[in-house]
Scaffold this active site. Structure first.
Site, PDB file in Angstrom:
ATOM      1  N   GLU A 165       0.806  -1.223   0.000  1.00 58.67           N
ATOM      2  CA  GLU A 165       0.000   0.000   0.000  1.00 58.67           C
ATOM      3  C   GLU A 165       0.838   1.271   0.000  1.00 58.67           C
ATOM      4  O   GLU A 165       0.761   2.101   0.910  1.00 58.67           O
ATOM      5  CB  GLU A 165      -0.964  -0.001   1.189  1.00 58.67           C
ATOM      6  CG  GLU A 165      -1.981  -1.117   1.132  1.00 58.67           C
ATOM      7  CD  GLU A 165      -3.090  -0.974   2.167  1.00 58.67           C
ATOM      8  OE1 GLU A 165      -2.977  -0.114   3.048  1.00 58.67           O
ATOM      9  OE2 GLU A 165      -4.077  -1.715   2.073  1.00 58.67           O
ATOM     10  N   GLU A 178      -5.214  -8.541   0.430  1.00 57.42           N
ATOM     11  CA  GLU A 178      -5.919  -8.276   1.690  1.00 57.42           C
ATOM     12  C   GLU A 178      -7.397  -8.043   1.414  1.00 57.42           C
ATOM     13  O   GLU A 178      -7.756  -7.415   0.415  1.00 57.42           O
ATOM     14  CB  GLU A 178      -5.392  -7.006   2.393  1.00 57.42           C
ATOM     15  CG  GLU A 178      -4.067  -7.183   3.082  1.00 57.42           C
ATOM     16  CD  GLU A 178      -3.569  -5.908   3.765  1.00 57.42           C
ATOM     17  OE1 GLU A 178      -4.396  -5.109   4.247  1.00 57.42           O
ATOM     18  OE2 GLU A 178      -2.342  -5.725   3.802  1.00 57.42           O
TER      19      GLU A 178
HETATM   20  C1  BG6 Z   1      -4.385  -2.152   5.253  1.00 57.03           C
HETATM   21  C2  BG6 Z   1      -3.019  -2.475   5.787  1.00 57.03           C
HETATM   22  O1  BG6 Z   1      -4.414  -0.796   4.996  1.00 57.03           O
HETATM   23  O2  BG6 Z   1      -5.488  -2.322   6.047  1.00 57.03           O
HETATM   24  C3  BG6 Z   1      -3.030  -3.271   7.079  1.00 57.03           C
HETATM   25  O3  BG6 Z   1      -2.214  -3.067   4.830  1.00 57.03           O
HETATM   26  C4  BG6 Z   1      -4.144  -2.765   7.978  1.00 57.03           C
HETATM   27  O4  BG6 Z   1      -1.768  -3.186   7.664  1.00 57.03           O
HETATM   28  C5  BG6 Z   1      -5.453  -3.060   7.256  1.00 57.03           C
HETATM   29  O5  BG6 Z   1      -4.164  -3.286   9.252  1.00 57.03           O
HETATM   30  C6  BG6 Z   1      -6.683  -2.710   8.054  1.00 57.03           C
HETATM   31  O6  BG6 Z   1      -6.614  -1.396   8.478  1.00 57.03           O
HETATM   32  P1  BG6 Z   1      -6.970  -1.001   9.949  1.00 57.03           P
HETATM   33  O7  BG6 Z   1      -6.748   0.457  10.026  1.00 57.03           O
HETATM   34  O8  BG6 Z   1      -8.396  -1.358  10.136  1.00 57.03           O
HETATM   35  O9  BG6 Z   1      -6.050  -1.799  10.804  1.00 57.03           O
END
Ligand code: BG6
Length: 471
Positions: free
Chosen positions: A164, A371
């Site tokens: 990201e 993800e």
């Molecule tokens: C993504 C990242 O942006 O989203 C992760 O790659 C992150 O590291 C995930 O944890 C979820 O975001 P958040 O802010 O809900 O933890």
């Protein structure tokens, strides 16, 4: 069958969010070790100092992955764990730790997917030359990558370069929510350009050292919708698509910025420091796949037409940035048709199908979903069960969306949910849970970090067993 036979049913994580062991076995400090220890920077001042102690518990966690039948596990290497100062002397214990993780995964039939950079820059490089703000980092980042390619290249096939890039540059340099907490559009574009060069250099070296591997960046993709059919909203959407999606992905896939990006940036007073040698470096750095982190879609309108209020949330840390230069071109707004999570993120599975199709159509690259998941509050019952049907519903609808996109003609290599275990959330502490495995700790206490299987654990096991037939 929609899903190919060797479809990578996986799950993902990041070093700082799971490992803990922040000062153990020769690891150097990262910018996150320093930043999260400054009061006020994170939710309830939480840090990843212990996180969920994957450093000591990885065997237990991988045993759970095996029990679930997981095909792939995406994790990141902590740069300062292997190179405490970011360059120079290598920490043998750090190198050995990742060998052990990779070997244990492979021994249990799980394919490791290695992310090179998930935001934990060595503090030493931040101190020496301001990290990503200096072109010095290109050489140091490339050397760090080469070290990993040489160590793990014969064991790991799928590699992710930068996680990201669009988020760590935006949150670090534009919204002042991540280190180094800057609010400056020009610096954000400068840093982002340097990160593009580092990414290209890393991919070029990858071809030499890991000729049989596959590599790509992980992009936080959010498909952009117009608030209405009003032509002004549609133009706002076009502007946002250029400056929030293509500005990154065109460089990754085509090795160049489009004239639209350069001119739109100029229009808002921002200069791109693109030199002749940069044009050369960006060429021929096409990845093997586009890694996509998908959580939500975005809706935009114009500044003049915007009606809804900014939402104040008490369960997270929010940016105080106001009046961005891009406000002249588009502003974010609510989607009247979407559901929202407790943290104000849209829940939009069709958006994932739209994402996969738009990326396929513009770049014709295979896609690896690196993800996707739902951050939610979970309740640990007295009998050790966690009934997270909301997470099952979310994931089910997203798997269906991937299936539809494949049937529409896209190539998807795999699906890594975020996350396998509950973990540290950068700005939301430990209450925003994503895992199939509940980790018993909270902001106040680490307790015993005991692991419990949630209902979603058994659901995903079934999905994997049936290769996506039983969802
Ligand atoms: C993504 C990242 O942006 O989203 C992760 O790659 C992150 O590291 C995930 O944890 C979820 O975001 P958040 O802010 O809900 O933890």
């Amino acid at each position: 069958m929609a899903f190919q036979k060797d479809f990578l049913w996986g799950s993902a994580s990041a070093a700082y969010q799971i490992e803990g062991a922040a000062n153990i076995d020769g690891k150097g400090p990262s910018i996150w070790d320093i930043y999260s220890n400054i009061p006020g920077n994170t939710f309830k001042n939480t840090t990843g100092e212990v996180a969920i102690d994957f450093y000591h518990k990885f065997e237990e966690d991988i045993a759970l992955m095996k029990e679930m039948g997981l095909k792939a596990y995406r994790f990141s290497v902590s740069w300062p764990r292997v190179l405490p100062k970011g360059k120079g002397e290598v920490n043998a214990k750090g190198i050995e730790f990742y060998h052990k993780v990779i070997d244990t995964l492979i021994d249990n039939g799980i394919e490791p997917i290695l992310t090179v950079y998930h935001w934990d820059l060595p503090q030493a490089l931040q101190d020496e030359y301001a990290g990503w703000e200096s072109r010095e980092i290109i050489k140091d980042f490339t050397n760090y990558c080469i070290l990993l390619y040489k160590e793990y290249g014969d064991k790991v096939k799928h590699w992710v370069t930068l996680n990201e890039q669009n988020i760590f540059t935006t949150l670090g340099y534009l919204l002042a929510l991540h280190p180094p907490k800057v609010m400056d559009f020009q610096r954000f574009i400068n840093v982002n350009h340097i990160a593009n060069l580092a990414n290209a250099a890393a991919i070029k070296e990858f071809r030499k050292y890991v000729p049989n591997g596959l590599v790509g960046p992980s992009f936080a993709y959010s498909p952009i919708y117009a608030k209405s059919e009003h032509p002004e909203d549609v133009l706002a959407m076009e502007n946002a698509v250029e400056l929030q999606n293509y500005l990154w992905m065109d460089v990754y896939a085509n090795g160049e910025y489009s004239p639209l990006h350069i001119n739109l940036l100029k229009k808002i007073g921002i200069n791109l420091d693109l030199r002749d040698e940069d044009i050369e470096l960006l060429k021929d750095s096409r990845p093997d796949f586009m890694g996509v982190n998908y959580y939500q879609s975005t809706t935009v309108t114009t500044r003049e037409r915007k009606q809804d209020e900014e939402e104040k949330l008490t369960n997270t840390v929010q940016s105080e940035a106001k009046n961005l230069p891009t406000d002249k071109l588009f502003v974010n707004c609510k989607n009247a048709h979407a559901k929202y999570t407790d943290w104000g993120w849209t829940i939009d599975p069709i958006g994932l199908q739209v994402s996969i199709r738009r990326i396929t159509s513009r770049y014709n690259l295979p896609i690896l979903i690196t993800e996707n998941g739902l951050g939610a509050y979970d309740t640990l019952e007295e009998n050790g069960e966690i009934h997270d049907e909301y997470r099952i519903n979310y994931l089910k609808e997203h798997v269906e969306a991937i299936k539809s996109a494949i049937e529409d003609g896209a190539e998807v290599l795999g699906y890594c949910t975020w996350s396998f275990q509950d973990l540290f959330s950068w700005l939301n502490g430990y209450a925003k849970r994503y895992g199939f495995v509940y980790v018993d700790r909270d902001e106040e206490s680490e307790k015993e970090l005991k692991r419990y299987k949630k209902d979603s654990f058994y659901w995903y096991k079934n999905v994997i067993e049936s290769n996506g037939e039983k969802i």
